[in-house]
Motif scaffolding. Structure first.
Motif, mmCIF file in Angstrom:
data_model
loop_
_atom_site.group_PDB
_atom_site.id
_atom_site.type_symbol
_atom_site.label_atom_id
_atom_site.label_comp_id
_atom_site.label_asym_id
_atom_site.label_seq_id
_atom_site.Cartn_x
_atom_site.Cartn_y
_atom_site.Cartn_z
ATOM 1 N N ALA A 66 0.827 -1.207 0.000
ATOM 2 C CA ALA A 66 0.000 0.000 0.000
ATOM 3 C C ALA A 66 0.863 1.259 0.000
ATOM 4 N N LEU A 67 2.025 1.211 0.643
ATOM 5 C CA LEU A 67 2.918 2.368 0.629
ATOM 6 C C LEU A 67 3.539 2.546 -0.748
ATOM 7 N N ARG A 68 3.983 1.453 -1.352
ATOM 8 C CA ARG A 68 4.563 1.579 -2.691
ATOM 9 C C ARG A 68 3.526 2.139 -3.671
ATOM 10 N N ARG A 69 2.281 1.696 -3.544
ATOM 11 C CA ARG A 69 1.212 2.219 -4.399
ATOM 12 C C ARG A 69 0.973 3.702 -4.118
ATOM 13 N N ALA A 70 0.987 4.105 -2.847
ATOM 14 C CA ALA A 70 0.770 5.511 -2.500
ATOM 15 C C ALA A 70 1.877 6.392 -3.070
ATOM 16 N N ILE A 71 3.126 5.903 -3.026
ATOM 17 C CA ILE A 71 4.236 6.663 -3.598
ATOM 18 C C ILE A 71 4.063 6.802 -5.108
ATOM 19 N N LEU A 83 4.885 5.034 -12.598
ATOM 20 C CA LEU A 83 5.779 4.134 -11.875
ATOM 21 C C LEU A 83 5.067 2.830 -11.572
ATOM 22 N N GLU A 84 5.763 1.718 -11.761
ATOM 23 C CA GLU A 84 5.250 0.410 -11.385
ATOM 24 C C GLU A 84 5.590 0.169 -9.905
ATOM 25 N N PRO A 85 4.579 0.096 -9.021
ATOM 26 C CA PRO A 85 4.855 0.047 -7.583
ATOM 27 C C PRO A 85 5.750 -1.111 -7.153
ATOM 28 N N ASP A 86 5.682 -2.252 -7.823
ATOM 29 C CA ASP A 86 6.421 -3.427 -7.368
ATOM 30 C C ASP A 86 7.857 -3.482 -7.864
ATOM 31 N N THR A 87 8.191 -2.710 -8.882
ATOM 32 C CA THR A 87 9.541 -2.792 -9.449
ATOM 33 C C THR A 87 10.247 -1.446 -9.547
ATOM 34 N N GLU A 88 9.519 -0.349 -9.481
ATOM 35 C CA GLU A 88 10.121 0.975 -9.693
ATOM 36 C C GLU A 88 9.984 1.893 -8.483
ATOM 37 N N VAL A 89 9.607 1.332 -7.349
ATOM 38 C CA VAL A 89 9.445 2.095 -6.108
ATOM 39 C C VAL A 89 10.066 1.304 -4.964
ATOM 40 N N LEU A 90 10.916 1.964 -4.171
ATOM 41 C CA LEU A 90 11.497 1.318 -3.003
ATOM 42 C C LEU A 90 11.474 2.296 -1.831
ATOM 43 N N PRO A 91 10.658 2.031 -0.794
ATOM 44 C CA PRO A 91 10.687 2.878 0.403
ATOM 45 C C PRO A 91 12.023 2.749 1.131
ATOM 46 N N LEU A 92 12.430 3.826 1.790
ATOM 47 C CA LEU A 92 13.729 3.901 2.451
ATOM 48 C C LEU A 92 13.575 4.379 3.890
ATOM 49 N N ILE A 93 14.559 4.063 4.718
ATOM 50 C CA ILE A 93 14.596 4.578 6.088
ATOM 51 C C ILE A 93 15.176 5.994 6.027
ATOM 52 N N GLY A 94 14.422 6.896 5.436
ATOM 53 C CA GLY A 94 14.943 8.216 5.113
ATOM 54 C C GLY A 94 15.793 8.131 3.858
ATOM 55 N N MET A 236 8.358 15.371 8.812
ATOM 56 C CA MET A 236 8.482 14.043 9.423
ATOM 57 C C MET A 236 9.940 13.591 9.482
ATOM 58 N N ALA A 237 10.864 14.546 9.698
ATOM 59 C CA ALA A 237 12.288 14.204 9.646
ATOM 60 C C ALA A 237 12.654 13.125 10.652
ATOM 61 N N GLY A 238 12.073 13.175 11.864
ATOM 62 C CA GLY A 238 12.410 12.193 12.876
ATOM 63 C C GLY A 238 11.817 10.827 12.636
ATOM 64 N N ASN A 239 10.847 10.730 11.734
ATOM 65 C CA ASN A 239 10.212 9.451 11.450
ATOM 66 C C ASN A 239 11.039 8.578 10.509
ATOM 67 N N ARG A 240 11.975 9.177 9.800
ATOM 68 C CA ARG A 240 12.900 8.466 8.931
ATOM 69 C C ARG A 240 12.175 7.616 7.897
ATOM 70 N N ILE A 241 11.620 8.295 6.910
ATOM 71 C CA ILE A 241 11.002 7.565 5.804
ATOM 72 C C ILE A 241 11.128 8.383 4.520
ATOM 73 N N GLY A 242 11.529 7.690 3.467
ATOM 74 C CA GLY A 242 11.678 8.309 2.164
ATOM 75 C C GLY A 242 11.494 7.265 1.086
ATOM 76 N N MET A 243 11.978 7.554 -0.114
ATOM 77 C CA MET A 243 11.807 6.605 -1.212
ATOM 78 C C MET A 243 12.825 6.867 -2.314
ATOM 79 N N VAL A 244 13.070 5.836 -3.104
ATOM 80 C CA VAL A 244 13.789 5.975 -4.358
ATOM 81 C C VAL A 244 12.902 5.363 -5.430
ATOM 82 N N VAL A 245 12.809 6.050 -6.571
ATOM 83 C CA VAL A 245 11.923 5.612 -7.646
ATOM 84 C C VAL A 245 12.652 5.741 -8.977
ATOM 85 N N GLY A 246 12.210 4.943 -9.956
ATOM 86 C CA GLY A 246 12.779 5.069 -11.287
ATOM 87 C C GLY A 246 13.208 3.739 -11.879
ATOM 88 N N ASN A 247 14.411 3.693 -12.428
ATOM 89 C CA ASN A 247 14.898 2.543 -13.181
ATOM 90 C C ASN A 247 14.773 1.243 -12.385
#
Length: 391
Positions: A66-71, A83-94, A236-247
């Motif tokens: 659900a997070l990958r889809r939201a991103i 973006l394809e949520p299952d292959t082109e989105v990766l949530p990160l710890i910030g 939300m800097a202290g929550n440590r959540i981000g993403m990388v998307v693309g290739n």
């Protein structure tokens, strides 16, 4: 480890703590740490999600579906990027975690990364930790703090694997348009170099400016990934959540690195991130007005003091020239000693940052006003000293 200098903000934090312990009322413009509170609806989402038993278990290595889809949906709504949520989105710890891991994934010992100068230090430090070679890509005020891609020297006898970009830019506040990103993508394809674009300030903007994503360039996903973060956009800097998307190939390799290093993002934070990305966005322009008001006050004070500065269209930073007869470090030290106002020397971000200093806009308004008073007196005293020497 011997090649790795102490992290600039860690050293600054210790010095400020020592001064405060001695009774100095320090006003810290050093870090871009949002002071505007996280909205109540996101705090409520965190609290509610914390009570869910499943969130106490190990999280999914690659983020909740659900997070990958939201991103992916947020990128489509904001940038019209598919973006394809299952292959082109990766949530990160910030996003910082993912930025450091790029070097582990793509820079073998002795290989090289092109790192902007000046730049956020982790692009360089991640390369050093992977025993890679850092090749500076100079950014200059004359060129709008954009790299001159055609002048970059790749004939160094080493394989160059990664080009780092970051717009809206830290530390300079510079911005890049789609034409620049189109040229960057074309250059990277010619040279078979991955582009890693860091875009955490895309929603911290002023005067109606709307930054693009590199993924808006047709064919960018052939060669590029983009990092983003909820730290600045949603306070939300202290929550440590981000993403990388693309290739997808780059995403897959980064996922492999991550799954062998960490155990994923706390589930309650992922649930709150879903709420942030899919929920009310109307408060963001009002939040930006707070930062814009501070930007305007600081830029006016600096201009009145004869300090050259350009108002940024985006980011959390004012980037200005140091006064005459100062180095970047010397000015920051003198200002802190004389006034208790902490700024970051531009040389902390690379050789091209010498002669500049950075001020973050994440300081409460009353402290901004107090700092303006202190700095106004400091600059007046400096002008008087110059006048005495000239006489």
């Amino acid at each position: 480890v011997e090649k790795l200098p102490p992290y600039v903000f860690a050293g600054m934090a210790k010095r400020i703590a020592d001064l405060r312990a001695s009774g100095v009322e320090v006003i810290n413009f050093g870090m871009g740490d949002p002071d505007v509170p996280t909205p109540d609806y996101l705090l409520d989402a965190v609290c509610e999600a914390t009570r869910h038993p499943n969130n106490a278990r190990y999280p999914d290595y690659f983020g909740k579906p659900a997070l990958r889809r939201a991103i992916a949906d947020w990128y489509h709504a904001r940038f019209d990027a598919q973006l394809e949520p299952d292959t082109e989105v990766l949530p990160l710890i910030g996003s910082k975690e993912g930025i450091a891991n790029v070097a582990l994934a793509f820079v073998d010992p002795g290989e090289a990364a092109l790192v902007p100068d000046p730049a956020y230090p982790v692009y360089k430090y991640g390369t050093i930790m992977a025993d890679g070679i850092v090749i500076p890509a100079p950014l200059t005020e004359e060129n709008g703090w954009l790299p001159d891609l055609e002048s970059l020297d790749l004939d160094i006898g080493r394989e160059v694997n990664v080009l780092w970009l970051n717009y809206p830019n830290n530390p300079t506040g510079a911005v890049a348009d789609l034409d620049f990103f189109e040229r960057a993508v074309a250059w990277a394809k010619r040279h078979d170099v991955i582009i890693a674009h860091d875009n955490p300030y895309s929603e911290v903007t002023y005067d109606g400016y709307v930054p693009p994503s590199i993924l808006q360039v047709p064919g960018a996903k052939d060669i590029a990934v983009e990092f983003n973060s909820l730290s600045k956009t949603y306070s939300m800097a202290g929550n440590r959540i981000g993403m990388v998307v693309g290739n997808p190939e780059i995403i897959e390799v980064l996922g492999r690195i991550k799954s062998n290093i960490d155990s994923g993002i706390y589930g309650a934070i992922q649930d709150a991130a879903i709420t942030a990305l899919t929920g009310d966005q109307s408060w963001i322009p009002a939040r930006n007005q707070i930062y814009q008001r501070r930007r305007d006050k600081l830029c006016a004070m600096l201009s009145d003091a004869g300090i050259r500065v350009n108002k940024p269209k985006a980011s959390l930073y004012v980037w200005a020239h140091v006064p005459p007869d100062f180095t970047s470090r010397g000015f920051a030290d003198a200002l802190l000693q004389a006034t208790g106002v902490a700024v970051t020397p531009g040389s902390s971000y690379g050789a091209q940052g010498e002669g500049y200093f950075r001020m973050s806009l994440t300081v409460p308004d009353d402290q901004v006003d107090e700092a303006i008073s202190r700095m106004t007196h400091f600059f007046a005293a400096q002008r008087e000293q110059i006048g005495v020497r000239s006489a």
